[in-house]
Design a protein around this motif. Sequence first.
Motif, short mmCIF file in Angstrom:
data_model
loop_
_atom_site.label_atom_id
_atom_site.label_comp_id
_atom_site.label_asym_id
_atom_site.label_seq_id
_atom_site.Cartn_x
_atom_site.Cartn_y
_atom_site.Cartn_z
N ILE A 41 31.91 21.23 63.90
CA ILE A 41 32.59 22.22 64.74
C ILE A 41 32.39 23.60 64.09
CG2 ILE A 41 34.83 23.02 65.60
CD1 ILE A 41 35.64 20.08 65.87
N PRO A 42 31.78 24.53 64.83
CA PRO A 42 31.50 25.85 64.25
C PRO A 42 32.78 26.69 64.16
CG PRO A 42 30.90 25.85 66.57
CD PRO A 42 31.33 24.44 66.23
N VAL A 48 30.30 32.45 71.31
CA VAL A 48 29.80 31.07 71.35
C VAL A 48 30.45 30.33 72.51
CG1 VAL A 48 29.69 28.86 70.12
CG2 VAL A 48 29.26 31.00 68.88
N GLU A 49 31.75 30.52 72.67
CA GLU A 49 32.47 29.86 73.77
C GLU A 49 31.89 30.28 75.12
OE1 GLU A 49 36.87 29.43 75.81
OE2 GLU A 49 36.66 30.72 74.06
N PRO A 54 30.98 23.75 72.28
CA PRO A 54 30.06 22.95 71.48
C PRO A 54 30.29 21.44 71.67
CG PRO A 54 30.96 24.74 70.17
CD PRO A 54 31.73 24.71 71.45
N GLU A 55 29.22 20.69 71.58
CA GLU A 55 29.27 19.24 71.80
C GLU A 55 30.26 18.56 70.85
OE1 GLU A 55 26.39 15.33 71.62
OE2 GLU A 55 25.48 17.30 71.87
N TRP A 91 39.53 25.54 68.64
CA TRP A 91 38.45 25.15 69.54
C TRP A 91 38.94 24.15 70.58
CZ3 TRP A 91 34.21 26.93 71.36
CH2 TRP A 91 33.34 27.71 70.59
#
Length: 184
Positions: A41-42, A48-49, A54-55, A91
């Motif tokens: 998780i970045p 980015v969102e 993110p997967e 996230w």
Amino acid sequence: MKIIALSGALRRASYNTALLRAAAGMAPAGVSIELRTLHGIPLYDGDVEAQGIPEAVTTLREAIRAADALLIGTPEYNNGIPGVLKNGLDWLSRPSGEGTKLFGGKPTGLVGATPGGFGTVQSQDALLSVLRAFGCDFWMAGRLMVSRAGTVFDADGHLVDDRVREQLGQFVQGFVGFVGRRSS
């Protein structure tokens, strides 16, 4: 009954991951405790969102959504929530409103282990405000705060302290009972 056990630490030899692994080994018949981490998780970034969730976040979100309950194992860094855990929860709460959809009413418990002498009381207390914002159904009857974790686990991450093993067993039984009462 399925419980997701989320470790708030990334370290391979994490005491919190070891504590959750020990809890999984104490699950009564008919209960699975599945260990998850925040690897992959970045750091949260709105840019980015905007490109998509993110997967690793989506995978963890779906596992939590499918579970009957959530058990979080938190270290304590500088008297508070570890950044990696708060980042992961941030996230999971995106896009706006997702936190209450995912966590709202979800039975949730906290445990924590630290090498220090005061347990994870401040980290757990700080997490309560986050969990409250999400609307979690927090289990107030039990928390487990393991101090001096370096003496509680062996070099392979096995729980070797009988007193902590007994406390963890009581915690798991109590939490499973809490979740069961919520599910019926």
